[in-house]
Design a protein around this motif. Structure first.
Motif, mmCIF file in Angstrom:
data_model
loop_
_atom_site.group_PDB
_atom_site.id
_atom_site.type_symbol
_atom_site.label_atom_id
_atom_site.label_comp_id
_atom_site.label_asym_id
_atom_site.label_seq_id
_atom_site.Cartn_x
_atom_site.Cartn_y
_atom_site.Cartn_z
ATOM 1 N N VAL A 261 0.873 -1.175 0.000
ATOM 2 C CA VAL A 261 0.000 0.000 0.000
ATOM 3 C C VAL A 261 0.917 1.233 0.000
ATOM 4 N N PRO A 262 0.716 2.181 -0.934
ATOM 5 C CA PRO A 262 1.570 3.374 -0.934
ATOM 6 C C PRO A 262 1.494 4.089 0.424
ATOM 7 N N ALA A 263 2.641 4.612 0.877
ATOM 8 C CA ALA A 263 2.742 5.202 2.219
ATOM 9 C C ALA A 263 1.627 6.210 2.485
ATOM 10 N N GLY A 264 0.856 5.952 3.532
ATOM 11 C CA GLY A 264 -0.166 6.897 3.971
ATOM 12 C C GLY A 264 -1.383 6.980 3.079
ATOM 13 N N ALA A 442 10.158 8.093 4.729
ATOM 14 C CA ALA A 442 8.844 7.424 4.626
ATOM 15 C C ALA A 442 8.105 7.362 5.954
ATOM 16 N N ILE A 443 8.047 8.484 6.649
ATOM 17 C CA ILE A 443 7.347 8.497 7.939
ATOM 18 C C ILE A 443 5.877 8.068 7.773
ATOM 19 N N PHE A 444 5.283 8.374 6.606
ATOM 20 C CA PHE A 444 3.866 8.023 6.432
ATOM 21 C C PHE A 444 3.656 6.535 6.142
ATOM 22 N N ARG A 467 4.234 9.996 15.586
ATOM 23 C CA ARG A 467 2.892 10.579 15.393
ATOM 24 C C ARG A 467 2.973 12.102 15.359
ATOM 25 N N ARG A 468 3.797 12.663 16.264
ATOM 26 C CA ARG A 468 3.910 14.123 16.315
ATOM 27 C C ARG A 468 4.491 14.640 15.000
ATOM 28 N N GLY A 469 5.515 13.935 14.491
ATOM 29 C CA GLY A 469 6.132 14.333 13.218
ATOM 30 C C GLY A 469 5.107 14.336 12.095
ATOM 31 N N LYS A 470 4.274 13.291 12.049
ATOM 32 C CA LYS A 470 3.245 13.228 10.996
ATOM 33 C C LYS A 470 2.286 14.403 11.113
#
Ligand code: SF4
Ligand code: SF4
Length: 480
Positions: A261-264, A442-444, A467-470
């Motif tokens: 699944v593509p990130a996020g 790739a954080i997402f 989560r905070r970074g996102k």
């Protein structure tokens, strides 16, 4: 029907032992609450428009908010009572602003709570003749489309994807997070509903393949499903290893369909929709019993829960009511959701929502020396310590004593990450506000399973930092 592969799994993840305070036994009914708090925003999509005013009487299942033109699902009243307030608040899971409707239960002359259900409009006859549009309407009106990470697509705008784009329906019947036993209990108690519910969801989507991912440790259910669905060539059964987080959309799709699944992004972009056991059974109840979704089965457990159980709970019920009903004892940390990814709650008025699968109360170690006592597994976790076995069960407490230490680059968080990420680097980039770097890494793609925080010997809450970074990246995008 075909059985595909055996004991498939994925890289990373973790198995958990049997823990003390595990919910077991038949599903019980939680007492009806005196009041419910209902956040209008679903886990995905937009907040629907309010349809009630303060002072208005509402029946169980009556619409409180709906917007057929937005990506959303109607919000229904879980109680019969009166709307006593409508105010701005925050969602109990993501902390983002949302409107909260407070409904107070109506009592009969005998003092019991009234429970007067608003009927759901369902045609007579066999659902197999109704077609995707009518089935989609019923699932939408019943609130069933709001379950799942990205919702269930129908002709209404209930998900980011169009129903015609869906080619495969994946049913997640692997529950691997500690203390989560609700789906397992439903599979045993409501098996007939589960089987018919699969057929309903397949009919609602039209011509799709259906894949059921189920823990191989449930051989009776597997054998029963195999026998019941033998002549349905659109169904594929996948016995899976019950490793956490196998049930996450991204991990399940990778294991079963070998697709990323593509990130996020929603799984619908791959033509896939994922539902869990509870959603399948809710589909049956809506279509066959004309019952709107106003409650769900929640696992109540943990070392600080005196009477652990799987309970059917009205949505919006305050956490404090459930703790009282199931014998919470302190001092403990109460987590809304599973212990790995759930949120600690301190406000007993926090409501249970559709996304909540568990309420877990974990004992707090009583003194700092407890963290050093022989028998704690070293390098096991940040938030949950497992005491050595007494018989076959282990006791889990929180491990908040001792404080956070610097990262020692042990790599444990990397080893367990099911998404092949570098959690310590993502967390560092987020903490330093280097959001470009976090996005490049790739954080997402992080599915917020919480395993990295769990295994970190330095007790760094990596998930919280990620989560905070996102959140910051999303805010930056909105401002741009
Ligand atoms: S980085 Fe995200 S996906 Fe990887 S272990 Fe941590 S929480 Fe899970
Ligand atoms: S598990 Fe903790 S200590 Fe080990 S590398 Fe990851 S963040 Fe650092």
């Amino acid at each position: 029907m075909a059985i595909v592969g055996t004991l498939k799994t994925f890289k990373g993840g973790r198995y958990f032992p049997r823990l003390e305070g595990l919910p077991r036994g038949p599903i019980v009914e939680a007492p009806l609450p005196a009041r419910v708090r209902i956040p209008l925003r679903q886990g995905f999509g937009e907040e629907p428009d309010l349809q009630v005013r303060v002072g208005q009487r509402v029946r169980t299942g009556e619409v409180i908010a709906r917007s057929d033109e937005k990506i959303s699902t109607p919000v229904l009243s879980p109680l019969t009572g009166t709307v006593v307030s409508i105010e701005e608040g925050v969602h109990p899971l993501d902390g983002e602003p949302t409107t909260i409707v407070l409904v107070e239960a109506e009592t009969s002359p005998s003092g019991a709570y009234e429970d007067d259900w608003a009927p759901l409009e369902v045609p007579q006859g066999n659902f197999e003749r109704w077609g995707p549009e009518e089935l989609g309407r019923i699932l939408y009106e019943a609130g069933v489309t709001a379950l799942g990470k990205w919702g269930f697509p129908t002709v209404y705008r209930t998900a980011p994807t169009e129903p015609s784009a869906i080619k495969a329906l994946l049913i997640n019947a692997v529950e691997a997070e500690p203390y989560l036993r609700g789906d397992r209990a439903l599979l045993y108690e409501e098996f007939e509903k589960f089987v018919t519910g699969i057929k309903i969801l397949k009919s609602a989507l039209g011509n799709v393949e259906v894949h059921v991912g189920i823990g191989y440790d449930r051989p009776h259910i597997l054998a029963e499903l195999e026998a019941r669905m033998e002549y349905h060539d659109w169904l594929y059964l996948h016995p899976l290893l019950p490793k956490y987080p196998q049930g996450e959309d991204e991990v399940l799709i990778k294991t079963i369909l070998n697709r990323e699944v593509p990130a996020g992004r929603p799984a619908g972009e791959l033509g896939v929709v994922v539902c869990d056991v509870q959603q399948v059974i809710a589909a049956y109840e809506a279509v066959v019993e004309a019952r709107p979704l106003v409650d769900r089965v929640i696992s109540l457990g943990g070392s600080a829960m005196a009477r652990p159980a799987n309970a059917r709970v009205r949505l919006g019920t305050p956490v404090g009511d459930l703790l009282e009903a199931f014998g919470h004892r302190g001092p403990s940390r109460v987590v809304l959701g599973g212990p790995l990814r759930g949120n600690s709650v301190t406000d007993v008025e926090t409501p249970v929502t559709r996304e909540v699968r568990a309420l877990v109360a974990l004992e707090e170690p009583r003194s700092p020396s407890a963290a050093l006592r022989w028998g704690f597994l070293p390098r096991t976790d940040a938030h949950v310590r497992l005491l050595p076995p007494l018989g076959r069960t282990k006791r889990a407490t929180t491990a908040l004593v001792g404080g956070t230490k610097p990262c020692i680059r042990c790599g444990d968080c990397v080893d367990v990450c099911p998404q092949n990420l570098f959690p310590f680097e993502l967390a560092e980039a987020s903490k330093q506000g280097d959001l470009d770097r976090a996005e490049r890494m790739a954080i997402f793609a992080c599915i917020e399973c919480g395993l990295c925080s769990y295994v970190c010997p330095s007790k760094i809450d990596l998930l919280e930092d990620i989560r905070r970074g996102k959140r910051w990246i999303r805010e930056e995008r909105l401002e741009a």
